[in-house]
Design a protein around this motif. Structure first.
Motif, short mmCIF file in Angstrom:
data_model
loop_
_atom_site.label_atom_id
_atom_site.label_comp_id
_atom_site.label_asym_id
_atom_site.label_seq_id
_atom_site.Cartn_x
_atom_site.Cartn_y
_atom_site.Cartn_z
N CYS A 287 7.72 0.71 14.71
CA CYS A 287 8.82 1.23 13.88
C CYS A 287 10.11 1.43 14.67
O CYS A 287 11.20 1.23 14.14
CB CYS A 287 8.41 2.55 13.23
N ILE A 288 9.98 1.81 15.93
CA ILE A 288 11.19 2.08 16.74
C ILE A 288 12.08 0.84 16.87
O ILE A 288 13.28 0.92 16.58
CB ILE A 288 10.79 2.67 18.11
N PRO A 289 11.58 -0.32 17.26
CA PRO A 289 12.46 -1.50 17.34
C PRO A 289 13.02 -1.90 15.97
O PRO A 289 14.16 -2.36 15.87
CB PRO A 289 11.57 -2.60 17.89
N THR A 290 12.22 -1.72 14.94
CA THR A 290 12.69 -2.04 13.59
C THR A 290 13.86 -1.16 13.21
O THR A 290 14.89 -1.64 12.70
CB THR A 290 11.55 -1.89 12.57
N LEU A 291 13.75 0.13 13.45
CA LEU A 291 14.84 1.05 13.14
C LEU A 291 16.08 0.76 13.98
O LEU A 291 17.21 0.81 13.47
CB LEU A 291 14.39 2.50 13.33
N LEU A 292 15.88 0.47 15.25
CA LEU A 292 17.02 0.12 16.11
C LEU A 292 17.72 -1.15 15.61
O LEU A 292 18.94 -1.23 15.60
CB LEU A 292 16.56 -0.07 17.55
N GLY A 293 16.93 -2.11 15.18
CA GLY A 293 17.51 -3.34 14.63
C GLY A 293 18.32 -3.08 13.38
O GLY A 293 19.41 -3.62 13.21
N ILE A 294 17.81 -2.23 12.50
CA ILE A 294 18.53 -1.89 11.27
C ILE A 294 19.82 -1.16 11.60
O ILE A 294 20.88 -1.43 11.00
CB ILE A 294 17.63 -1.06 10.34
N ILE A 295 19.76 -0.26 12.56
CA ILE A 295 20.96 0.49 12.94
C ILE A 295 22.01 -0.44 13.55
O ILE A 295 23.20 -0.37 13.19
CB ILE A 295 20.59 1.63 13.92
N ILE A 296 21.59 -1.32 14.43
CA ILE A 296 22.53 -2.26 15.04
C ILE A 296 23.14 -3.18 13.99
O ILE A 296 24.35 -3.43 13.98
CB ILE A 296 21.85 -3.06 16.17
N LEU A 297 22.33 -3.69 13.09
CA LEU A 297 22.81 -4.56 12.02
C LEU A 297 23.81 -3.83 11.13
O LEU A 297 24.85 -4.38 10.75
CB LEU A 297 21.64 -5.08 11.20
#
Length: 71
Positions: A11-21
């Motif tokens: 979940c952590i990389p997924t959330l970071l990806g969403i935030i960066i996007l």
């Protein structure tokens, strides 16, 4: 490794990806809105200048008095 830890690690990389996007998208939107505003202001300044020049020409030709031109 527990299942809970694996889920968190996924979940952590997924959330970071969403935030960066989201940040990239918001920055792009901001830049687009600023460019549109600059374009609109350029058009308004051009129109105001044309109106002023036309009024000045009418005053110089004697069709308008100085007071009418100022109004």
């Amino acid at each position: 490794m527990k299942l809970r830890n694996r889920i968190i690690l996924l979940c952590i990389p997924t959330l970071l990806g969403i935030i960066i996007l989201s940040l990239v998208s918001l920055n792009s939107l901001r830049n687009t809105l600023l460019e549109q505003r600059k374009a609109e202001l350029t058009v308004l300044v051009t129109l105001a200048k044309a109106a002023m020049e036309k009024t000045y020409a009418l005053e110089q030709s004697g069709q308008l008095t100085h007071e009418q031109a100022l109004a």
